[in-house]
Design an enzyme around this catalytic site. Structure first.
Site, PDB file in Angstrom:
ATOM      1  N   ARG A 263       7.630  11.596   8.547  1.00 32.97           N
ATOM      2  CA  ARG A 263       7.011  10.856   9.634  1.00 32.97           C
ATOM      3  C   ARG A 263       5.599  10.444   9.252  1.00 32.97           C
ATOM      4  O   ARG A 263       4.829  11.254   8.722  1.00 32.97           O
ATOM      5  CB  ARG A 263       6.988  11.689  10.920  1.00 32.97           C
ATOM      6  N   ARG A 278       1.686  19.465  11.989  1.00 32.98           N
ATOM      7  CA  ARG A 278       1.987  18.033  12.013  1.00 32.98           C
ATOM      8  C   ARG A 278       1.905  17.490  10.591  1.00 32.98           C
ATOM      9  O   ARG A 278       0.847  17.062  10.131  1.00 32.98           O
ATOM     10  CB  ARG A 278       1.007  17.303  12.934  1.00 32.98           C
ATOM     11  N   GLU A 350       5.394  22.982  20.792  1.00 35.02           N
ATOM     12  CA  GLU A 350       6.773  22.502  20.712  1.00 35.02           C
ATOM     13  C   GLU A 350       7.415  22.882  19.380  1.00 35.02           C
ATOM     14  O   GLU A 350       6.825  22.717  18.317  1.00 35.02           O
ATOM     15  CB  GLU A 350       6.813  20.985  20.860  1.00 35.02           C
ATOM     16  N   SER A 353      13.235  19.917  20.657  1.00 36.94           N
ATOM     17  CA  SER A 353      13.388  18.952  21.747  1.00 36.94           C
ATOM     18  C   SER A 353      14.860  18.584  21.815  1.00 36.94           C
ATOM     19  O   SER A 353      15.438  18.132  20.817  1.00 36.94           O
ATOM     20  CB  SER A 353      12.526  17.715  21.473  1.00 36.94           C
ATOM     21  N   ARG A 392       7.727  24.620  11.753  1.00 33.40           N
ATOM     22  CA  ARG A 392       7.073  25.230  12.911  1.00 33.40           C
ATOM     23  C   ARG A 392       7.603  26.634  13.174  1.00 33.40           C
ATOM     24  O   ARG A 392       6.880  27.494  13.689  1.00 33.40           O
ATOM     25  CB  ARG A 392       7.229  24.337  14.135  1.00 33.40           C
TER      26      ARG A 392
END
Length: 427
Positions: A263, A278, A350, A353, A392
């Site tokens: 990403r 991130r 988070e 999801s 994560r």
């Protein structure tokens, strides 16, 4: 992607859903574009029909030796031939304008989704476990990893720039162990089929799952070959049913994959600049389900439970949030986020999801199912979720299982994957 006919028949509901997402009503604009397009289609069809009829009449006029009539008809045919290309070009532009409008519309929320403008409107669904108590001040994962000599951001920056990391020795193995544990759990206990699919995909695949065209700046494009690096295995797994009709008896299809994901994080400047939260490149276990419309809501709850199960196996404290209309993803009808507790940060972050998308992606992919009872094929429903983000999860394990001396205890379920190693220490 929405069907114009549905918008025409449900314009009020369509605009209400957009307003709940914080967007302007759009039905009138779309229907105006569609009316213009339909008028052009009707005009072209009438021109073609008249051209065909006039051509036949020319033969009859010539056979009757009515030269004046034949000449008049030939002039009419020539005029139609001359005018039709302009109408065809106008129709092409009208088709594109309507498509561009439709492809840019986000999915509409289900009725039970809470209305809100941003993450502050999210609603806690439930929690699992409690935060660990420490007799010392817990450190963040990057402090632990760097002190152990097993996590290096400086070397990664020399290789690739910011938002990359180099892991070594037992910490690299711990990341691999976490991913292997997740994929084994989902395939062995949860009934998902493991898939090894391409990490490089074409435009159509990214459009199908709605990463394109709206979020192009968040993706990495690769030349030559004009590929995209997948931001999530959702792209590869969901597109397994594109342009296909799946028998209803085969549904639900449940796929999982452990892959690297990429990403650009274009909208994340200044956020989480330190550590692994991130990254441009990371590993994730993805869950994808393809179902009938009747199954999709129950499948959403099931998928959430599967994602929770791996975190329970690691004995991590987390909470589940129902995202509000202003925070849910572009393709989602309803989303649950799982947020894991990070004692080093003193925050929930988070880690998964899980979303139900209805037939939104299926329409973009032309993915359908044939009912058992017969009749015309209909669009499937698609779901996707993280099961879960490996990087994560590594962060969560490091921070939750840290010891006062800076070492990290290996969770019991990961010990077999670590060759019996129970503690990660500076080597």
């Amino acid at each position: 992607m929405y069907d114009v006919k549905w918008i025409r028949e449900n314009s009020g509901l369509f605009d209400q859903g957009r307003v709940r997402r914080g967007l302007e009503p759009l039905a009138a604009t779309i229907l105006e574009l569609d009316e213009s397009r339909r008028a052009l289609v009707a005009r072209l069809q009438a021109s073609q029909e008249r051209r065909n009829a006039a051509s036949k009449e020319i033969g009859a006029a010539k056979q009757a030796k009515d030269e004046a009539r034949a000449q008049a008809l030939m002039a009419e045919v020539n005029a139609l031939k001359a005018s039709m290309p302009a109408d065809e070009e106008a129709l092409r532009l009208a088709d594109k304008a309507l498509y561009d409008q439709l492809i840019s519309i986000p999915n509409l929320p289900l009725d039970e989704v809470p209305t809100g403008a941003d993450e502050h409107g999210n609603v806690e669904h439930h929690r699992h476990g409690v935060a660990r108590a420490y007799t010392f001040a817990p450190k963040e994962h990057f402090e632990l990893g760097e002190a152990l000599g097993l996590m290096d951001f400086e070397i990664a920056a020399k290789l690739s720039g910011s938002r990359f990391v180099v892991l070594q020795k037992s910490l690299a193995r711990l990341e691999r162990a976490i991913g292997q544990y997740f994929i084994d759990k989902h395939t062995g206990e949860h009934g998902y089929t493991e898939v090894a699919a391409p990490l490089l995909v074409r435009d159509d695949a990214m459009i199908g799952t709605a990463q394109l065209p709206k979020f192009a700046e968040d993706q990495f494009r690769v030349q030559p070959g004009d590929f995209w690096l997948i931001p999530t295995a959702e792209v590869s797994l969901t597109n397994l049913v594109r342009d296909a009709i799946t028998a209803e008896e085969e549904l639900p299809l449940r796929y999982t994959a452990l892959t690297h994901c990429f990403r650009a994080e274009a909208g994340a400047a200044g956020r989480d600049t330190r550590g692994m939260i991130r990254q441009h490149q990371f590993q994730k276990v993805e869950l994808v389900s393809i179902t009938t419309p009747e199954q999709s809501r129950a499948e959403h709850e099931r998928m959430l439970a599967c994602a929770e199960a791996v975190l329970k196996g690691l004995d991590l404290h987390y909470r589940v949030m129902t995202l509000c209309t202003g925070d849910m993803g572009f393709a989602s009808q309803k989303t649950y986020d799982i947020e894991v507790w990070l004692p080093g940060q003193g925050l929930f972050r988070e880690i998964s999801s899980c979303s139900v998308c209805g037939d939104f992606q299926a329409r973009r992919m032309n993915a359908r199912t044939r009912p058992k009872s017969g009749g015309a094929p209909r669009f499937v429903h698609t779901l996707n979720g993280s099961g879960v983000a490996v990087g994560r999860a590594l962060v969560a394990v490091m921070e939750n299982y840290q010891n006062e001396d800076g070492s990290i205890t290996v969770p019991d379920v990961l010990v077999p994957y670590m060759g019996g190693l129970r503690r990660i220490e500076r080597q």
